[in-house]
Design a protein around this motif. Structure first.
Motif, PDB file in Angstrom:
ATOM      1  N   MET A  78       2.961  -2.892   9.049  1.00  0.00           N
ATOM      2  CA  MET A  78       1.822  -2.594   8.221  1.00  0.00           C
ATOM      3  C   MET A  78       1.990  -1.166   7.700  1.00  0.00           C
ATOM      4  O   MET A  78       2.302  -0.256   8.437  1.00  0.00           O
ATOM      5  CB  MET A  78       0.540  -2.720   9.047  1.00  0.00           C
ATOM      6  CG  MET A  78      -0.673  -2.319   8.296  1.00  0.00           C
ATOM      7  SD  MET A  78      -2.251  -2.272   9.194  1.00  0.00           S
ATOM      8  CE  MET A  78      -2.113  -3.445  10.462  1.00  0.00           C
ATOM      9  N   ALA A  79       1.765  -0.993   6.445  1.00  0.00           N
ATOM     10  CA  ALA A  79       1.897   0.318   5.833  1.00  0.00           C
ATOM     11  C   ALA A  79       0.784   1.253   6.319  1.00  0.00           C
ATOM     12  O   ALA A  79      -0.306   0.796   6.663  1.00  0.00           O
ATOM     13  CB  ALA A  79       1.849   0.194   4.317  1.00  0.00           C
ATOM     14  N   ASP A  80       1.108   2.523   6.336  1.00  0.00           N
ATOM     15  CA  ASP A  80       0.120   3.504   6.786  1.00  0.00           C
ATOM     16  C   ASP A  80      -1.121   3.505   5.905  1.00  0.00           C
ATOM     17  O   ASP A  80      -2.238   3.665   6.396  1.00  0.00           O
ATOM     18  CB  ASP A  80       0.734   4.906   6.791  1.00  0.00           C
ATOM     19  CG  ASP A  80       1.754   5.083   7.897  1.00  0.00           C
ATOM     20  OD1 ASP A  80       1.741   4.266   8.840  1.00  0.00           O
ATOM     21  OD2 ASP A  80       2.549   6.030   7.808  1.00  0.00           O
TER      22      ASP A  80
ATOM     23  N   ASP B  63     -13.203 -10.582   4.785  1.00  0.00           N
ATOM     24  CA  ASP B  63     -12.628 -10.014   3.572  1.00  0.00           C
ATOM     25  C   ASP B  63     -11.498  -9.029   3.829  1.00  0.00           C
ATOM     26  O   ASP B  63     -10.640  -8.836   2.973  1.00  0.00           O
ATOM     27  CB  ASP B  63     -13.708  -9.313   2.743  1.00  0.00           C
ATOM     28  CG  ASP B  63     -14.736 -10.282   2.190  1.00  0.00           C
ATOM     29  OD1 ASP B  63     -14.470 -11.503   2.222  1.00  0.00           O
ATOM     30  OD2 ASP B  63     -15.795  -9.817   1.740  1.00  0.00           O
ATOM     31  N   THR B  64     -11.488  -8.386   4.991  1.00  0.00           N
ATOM     32  CA  THR B  64     -10.512  -7.328   5.244  1.00  0.00           C
ATOM     33  C   THR B  64      -9.555  -7.663   6.375  1.00  0.00           C
ATOM     34  O   THR B  64      -8.328  -7.587   6.200  1.00  0.00           O
ATOM     35  CB  THR B  64     -11.248  -6.004   5.563  1.00  0.00           C
ATOM     36  OG1 THR B  64     -12.144  -5.714   4.496  1.00  0.00           O
ATOM     37  CG2 THR B  64     -10.263  -4.878   5.712  1.00  0.00           C
TER      38      THR B  64
ATOM     39  N   GLN C 291      -3.242 -12.489   8.204  1.00  0.00           N
ATOM     40  CA  GLN C 291      -2.467 -13.533   7.544  1.00  0.00           C
ATOM     41  C   GLN C 291      -1.274 -12.960   6.789  1.00  0.00           C
ATOM     42  O   GLN C 291      -0.385 -13.714   6.385  1.00  0.00           O
ATOM     43  CB  GLN C 291      -3.349 -14.308   6.576  1.00  0.00           C
ATOM     44  CG  GLN C 291      -4.371 -15.159   7.250  1.00  0.00           C
ATOM     45  CD  GLN C 291      -5.293 -15.832   6.253  1.00  0.00           C
ATOM     46  OE1 GLN C 291      -5.333 -15.472   5.073  1.00  0.00           O
ATOM     47  NE2 GLN C 291      -6.027 -16.830   6.722  1.00  0.00           N
ATOM     48  N   GLY C 292      -1.270 -11.675   6.560  1.00  0.00           N
ATOM     49  CA  GLY C 292      -0.144 -11.074   5.836  1.00  0.00           C
ATOM     50  C   GLY C 292      -0.396 -10.969   4.354  1.00  0.00           C
ATOM     51  O   GLY C 292       0.516 -11.060   3.552  1.00  0.00           O
TER      52      GLY C 292
END
Length: 88
Positions: A1-3, A79-80, A86-87
């Motif tokens: 996951m990106a920062d 929503d978030t 799920q990617g």
């Protein structure tokens, strides 16, 4: 996951926690201030006088705002959080 995604999700989560706690904390502040003013004016220093009305007000506001809290947390999750799991 990106920062960036992590920090944005964390920021949104903190903002949601502020939104759902604001009604309860606001009522606790107002009731506590009113009771403190009453105690200062009448020189009545009873500990249960501050505790019982404040708890009753907090429970009343919690009961009244439960649907708002549930909808806000549910919307944040669907929503978030779910799209991140799920990617995207």
């Amino acid at each position: 996951m990106a920062d960036l995604v992590f920090f944005d999700t964390l920021r949104q989560g903190l903002w949601i926690s502020v939104l759902i706690s604001a009604p309860i904390l606001g009522v606790a502040l107002i009731v506590g201030l009113a009771i403190g003013l009453f105690q200062a004016l009448t020189s009545v220093q009873e500990m249960t006088l501050t505790f019982v009305p404040k708890m009753a007000a907090i429970l009343g506001v919690f009961w009244a705002s439960m649907s708002f809290m549930t909808l806000t947390l549910g919307r944040y999750f669907t929503d978030t959080i779910v799209p991140i799991i799920q990617g995207f």
